[in-house]
Design an enzyme around this catalytic site. Structure first.
Site, PDB file in Angstrom:
ATOM      1  N   TYR A  86       5.637 -42.632  23.921  1.00  0.00           N
ATOM      2  CA  TYR A  86       5.357 -41.226  23.595  1.00  0.00           C
ATOM      3  C   TYR A  86       4.694 -41.170  22.236  1.00  0.00           C
ATOM      4  O   TYR A  86       5.160 -41.792  21.288  1.00  0.00           O
ATOM      5  CB  TYR A  86       6.711 -40.520  23.572  1.00  0.00           C
ATOM      6  CG  TYR A  86       6.769 -39.057  23.214  1.00  0.00           C
ATOM      7  CD1 TYR A  86       7.215 -38.129  24.161  1.00  0.00           C
ATOM      8  CD2 TYR A  86       6.451 -38.580  21.949  1.00  0.00           C
ATOM      9  CE1 TYR A  86       7.336 -36.777  23.850  1.00  0.00           C
ATOM     10  CE2 TYR A  86       6.557 -37.232  21.633  1.00  0.00           C
ATOM     11  CZ  TYR A  86       7.012 -36.331  22.588  1.00  0.00           C
ATOM     12  OH  TYR A  86       7.147 -34.993  22.289  1.00  0.00           O
ATOM     13  N   HIS A 108      14.516 -29.301  13.687  1.00  0.00           N
ATOM     14  CA  HIS A 108      13.227 -29.332  14.388  1.00  0.00           C
ATOM     15  C   HIS A 108      12.964 -28.145  15.319  1.00  0.00           C
ATOM     16  O   HIS A 108      11.825 -27.894  15.705  1.00  0.00           O
ATOM     17  CB  HIS A 108      13.138 -30.632  15.201  1.00  0.00           C
ATOM     18  CG  HIS A 108      11.783 -31.264  15.215  1.00  0.00           C
ATOM     19  ND1 HIS A 108      10.608 -30.529  15.199  1.00  0.00           N
ATOM     20  CD2 HIS A 108      11.389 -32.562  15.258  1.00  0.00           C
ATOM     21  CE1 HIS A 108       9.571 -31.356  15.234  1.00  0.00           C
ATOM     22  NE2 HIS A 108      10.016 -32.592  15.253  1.00  0.00           N
ATOM     23  N   THR A 144       3.799 -28.867  20.690  1.00  0.00           N
ATOM     24  CA  THR A 144       3.260 -30.227  20.753  1.00  0.00           C
ATOM     25  C   THR A 144       2.951 -30.573  22.210  1.00  0.00           C
ATOM     26  O   THR A 144       3.427 -29.907  23.120  1.00  0.00           O
ATOM     27  CB  THR A 144       4.287 -31.267  20.248  1.00  0.00           C
ATOM     28  OG1 THR A 144       5.474 -31.135  21.019  1.00  0.00           O
ATOM     29  CG2 THR A 144       4.575 -31.098  18.778  1.00  0.00           C
TER      30      THR A 144
HETATM   31  O1  BUJ Z   1       6.962 -34.514  19.835  1.00  0.00           O
HETATM   32  C1  BUJ Z   1       7.447 -33.497  19.364  1.00  0.00           C
HETATM   33  O2  BUJ Z   1       7.479 -32.419  19.973  1.00  0.00           O
HETATM   34  C2  BUJ Z   1       7.990 -33.517  17.997  1.00  0.00           C
HETATM   35  C3  BUJ Z   1       8.164 -34.895  17.410  1.00  0.00           C
HETATM   36  C4  BUJ Z   1       9.403 -35.554  17.984  1.00  0.00           C
HETATM   37  N1  BUJ Z   1       9.548 -37.019  17.740  1.00  0.00           N
HETATM   38  C5  BUJ Z   1       9.811 -37.277  16.314  1.00  0.00           C
HETATM   39  C6  BUJ Z   1      10.701 -37.478  18.516  1.00  0.00           C
HETATM   40  C7  BUJ Z   1       8.350 -37.791  18.135  1.00  0.00           C
HETATM   41  N2  BUJ Z   1       8.286 -34.737  15.975  1.00  0.00           N
HETATM   42  C8  BUJ Z   1       7.411 -35.222  15.119  1.00  0.00           C
HETATM   43  O3  BUJ Z   1       6.485 -35.902  15.487  1.00  0.00           O
HETATM   44  C9  BUJ Z   1       7.601 -34.912  13.640  1.00  0.00           C
HETATM   45  C10 BUJ Z   1       7.821 -36.177  12.895  1.00  0.00           C
HETATM   46  C11 BUJ Z   1       7.716 -36.045  11.415  1.00  0.00           C
HETATM   47  C12 BUJ Z   1       7.881 -37.366  10.715  1.00  0.00           C
HETATM   48  C13 BUJ Z   1       6.698 -38.255  10.958  1.00  0.00           C
HETATM   49  C14 BUJ Z   1       6.832 -39.584  10.271  1.00  0.00           C
HETATM   50  C15 BUJ Z   1       5.529 -40.312  10.156  1.00  0.00           C
HETATM   51  C16 BUJ Z   1       5.652 -41.427   9.154  1.00  0.00           C
HETATM   52  C17 BUJ Z   1       4.382 -41.772   8.487  1.00  0.00           C
HETATM   53  C18 BUJ Z   1       4.481 -42.715   7.313  1.00  0.00           C
HETATM   54  C19 BUJ Z   1       4.931 -44.105   7.608  1.00  0.00           C
HETATM   55  C20 BUJ Z   1       4.489 -45.062   6.556  1.00  0.00           C
HETATM   56  C21 BUJ Z   1       5.317 -46.322   6.549  1.00  0.00           C
HETATM   57  C22 BUJ Z   1       4.905 -47.272   5.482  1.00  0.00           C
HETATM   58  C23 BUJ Z   1       5.750 -48.505   5.454  1.00  0.00           C
END
Ligand code: BUJ
Length: 651
Positions: free
Chosen positions: A480, A367, A493
């Site tokens: 968050y 990341h 972000t």
């Molecule tokens: O916040 C940040 O700076 C980066 C974040 C860190 N954190 C993950 C801790 C929040 N990073 C991201 O947000 C990237 C995440 C990428 C993966 C996202 C997954 C979303 C899933 C969607 C589909 C779910 C469907 C389920 C169906 C049953």
């Protein structure tokens, strides 16, 4: 000079202009953009440093629901003193520094440091995954066919990027007009110093593309106390992992031509046959270690004569993991994509494309170098390209194999390295035992229904999570939601804080005062939460949150060796940053699932999406029973919300 290597940091090998014009686009590029990839980069707006008083106001608003009156008064006092005293000075210096560094954003370096200085293992703590939908044509989902097609599409993406033929990321408010040819031709003619303003005039917002320079040929290198990012754009080989073995072969020639798909297919078949058993010691486990431990072992590996092999791993275009497993359901699939079994991954690689035995594909990414926007764009393009223009078909014959082209990396391991690998394996397996993954589906409504109700679908999901936590833990807990600030140069972000006074009131009413309020009153509360959340979302996307600003001020203070300001020592500040509900959402027709680990031992990682007609999430946590209970309460909350939206009183 050709279009390749026009920019200093951009790739220096590739296709020359004359060759490009002769080639069939489909065989070498995912597409050929009229607007050059980096056309807007120079004129992107800068991420604003918020005013300190706004930051303090927003900080206190986020603290309010988490604190009792006395605690709040104390935190308010500390924050006000910060605003007038040490914070003011830090802020002034931050603004000054930012003015002198117009090529970047105020958050870029501190954010890289945040990731690179973290000493926890990257797996589970940082690396997320995104898994792809199957190829709609059933027969194209065999492991070798899918892998070959996705590798070819990935290299086409790389070629498009390096030749400035990849369409720049643009957020279109009015897609019809701004995606028209006329718009593109007009924009292309504008000098790069003003191109952003041209797009802005038609309500189109180009996004930062700087992260893409580390998508390929990149790796995170473990170093004592602070890791480094490494990119070698000259690498033309692919790293393939099978049963814990490492193979490399060139997928590009010196002119940037992609190896013929039938040859890629042949190499993959060879690898599948060759790596028929696990090695006694798989180096992969080391990338699951604490970063300082791994940094020390890496040094030993270098001293034992493995430098060439490590170079080959680090500079490979990317890592392809051919897994020897067929997940039986989405939970197994998530485990596989999020952490796997440790011996067939190189978690430090910028990204790994994982293909299971049944042809299910996903990307696990490191990341520090970049965020979800860049990786999702890559996933979208390779899914689209590999399904619409597959390089091989199921009955394609592989080329006759010249096995010499494919090299299996053999490592020199002494006793000390072998025991380090064993120790890493034991630790990794113990942690894996503890992490739970749970799926959740709510089929009674989705985006269409909520939009008709004039509500923000994201706000409703977040509100449901707040109610859920309130029901489960009897209090408001720190939450968050990730929000991209890629609309700005070197934006990363910002945090949306889904807890607020309005969500607290609403949660309290739904959980503790079910019969006290009329349906109209409850409905009104939901509306207020939706409005408030929309505002927070917009502010965060415009860089007007408080989290990154405070983070940068703290970073500045620490880097100067100043005494830590009281604000950051306040237990309320620490509690706010002990994120129990860590959430992130994305939506794409290419995506099947996504997920990430919790960021604290007692927290949950919640990847979710409000689909057209349903709500889904993929959750992780070390506290398995609590996670299960959370999802049970989430269903309850969503049913409550539905009752109120349909005019039924809560029972
Ligand atoms: O916040 C940040 O700076 C980066 C974040 C860190 N954190 C993950 C801790 C929040 N990073 C991201 O947000 C990237 C995440 C990428 C993966 C996202 C997954 C979303 C899933 C969607 C589909 C779910 C469907 C389920 C169906 C049953």
């Amino acid at each position: 000079p050709g279009p390749v290597g026009r920019r200093g940091y951009w790739r220096t090998v590739g296709l020359t202009e004359s060759i490009i014009s002769e080639l069939d686009t489909d065989h070498h590029f995912v597409h050929r953009s009229t607007i050059p990839t980096m056309h807007f980069q120079d004129s992107l707006p800068r991420l604003p440093v918020p005013k300190l008083e706004d930051t303090v106001k927003r900080y206190l608003a986020a603290q309010k629901p988490l604190l009792d009156d006395d605690q709040y008064r104390n935190t308010e006092r500390i924050a006000r003193e910060f605003e007038k005293g040490v914070g003011r000075k830090l802020h002034r210096d931050l603004v000054e520094f930012d003015k002198k560094n117009k090529h970047t954003s105020y958050i870029s370096d501190p954010w890289f440091d945040m990731y690179l200085c973290a000493r926890d293992p990257v797996v589970l703590n940082f690396n997320p995954f995104i898994s792809l939908n199957p190829d709609p044509k059933e027969a194209y989902n065999s492991q070798v066919v899918r892998a070959t097609n996705l590798v070819v599409s990935s290299i086409k993406f790389l070629n498009s990027l390096n030749n400035e033929l990849l369409r720049p990321d643009i957020y279109y408010v009015n897609p019809k007009w701004s995606q028209s040819r006329l718009f593109k031709k007009f924009i292309r003619l504008l000098p790069t110093s003003v191109s952003w303003y041209g797009a802005y005039m038609v309500n189109a917002y180009p996004l930062d593309m700087s992260q893409y320079k580390r998508l390929f040929n990149s790796s995170r290198i473990p170093k004592l106390n602070k890791d480094e990012l490494f990119t070698n754009e000259l690498g033309r080989h692919l790293l393939v992992m099978r049963n814990g073995h490492f193979y490399v072969f060139d997928v590009l020639d010196t002119d940037g031509n992609i190896l013929h798909p039938s040859e890629i297919q042949a190499q993959l078949i060879y690898i599948l046959q060759d790596a028929d058993r696990l090695p006694e010691f798989s180096l992969c486990y080391l990338t699951t270690e604490d970063r300082n431990t791994w940094a020390a072992v890496r040094q030993q590996l270098l001293e034992a004569g493995n430098e060439d092999n490590l170079q080959k791993i680090d500079s490979a275009v990317f890592c392809l993991c051919l897994d020897n497993i067929s997940p039986k359901d989405d939970i197994e699939l998530s485990h596989c994509m999020l952490h796997g079994r440790g011996f067939n991954r190189w978690f430090d690689k910028s990204f790994s494309l994982i293909i299971t035995s049944d042809g299910t594909a996903g990307v696990n990414f490191e990341h520090s170098w970049g965020d979800g926007v860049a990786v999702l764009r890559f996933v979208n393009e390779v899914y689209r390209n590999s399904t619409r223009h597959p390089a091989i078909v199921p009955h394609s014959s592989p080329a006759a194999l010249s096995a010499t082209k494919c090299e299996r990396l053999e490592f020199k391991l002494n006793d000390s390295i072998q025991s380090a690998i064993n120790a890493a394996r034991v630790k990794f397996e113990e942690t894996n035992e503890k992490i739970s993954v749970r799926m959740f589906e709510f089929r009674k409504f989705g985006k269409e229904f909520l939009v008709k109700q004039k509500l923000s679908p994201d706000a409703v999901f977040q509100l449901a999570c707040q109610m859920t936590a309130y029901r489960q833990f009897g209090k408001i807990i720190s939450s968050y939601e990730a929000c991209s600030t890629a609309a700005f140069k070197h934006g990363r972000t910002e945090t949306i804080r889904p807890t607020s006074i309005v969500t607290k009131q609403c949660s309290h009413a739904f959980v503790e005062e079910r019969s006290k309020h009329s349906v109209a009153e409850l409905r009104n509360m939901i509306d207020e939460c939706s409005k408030y959340h929309r505002r927070l979302q917009l502010e965060a996307a415009l860089g007007k949150g408080f989290d990154r600003h405070l983070f940068a001020l703290k970073h500045l203070s620490v880097s100067r060796g100043d005494p830590m300001p009281e604000l950051f020592l306040d237990s309320a500040y620490q509690k706010l940053n002990h994120i129990i509900l860590s959430t992130s959402t994305l939506h794409s027709p290419a995506v099947h699932l996504g997920g990430f680990g919790p960021v604290v031992p007692d927290g949950f990682g919640i990847g979710y999406n409000v689909f057209d007609t349903w709500v889904g999430c993929n959750t992780t946590g070390y506290l398995s029973r609590e996670l299960q209970e959370f999802l049970r309460c989430l269903e309850y909350s969503l049913n409550d919300i539905l009752d109120v939206l349909e005019g039924r009183p809560l029972v």
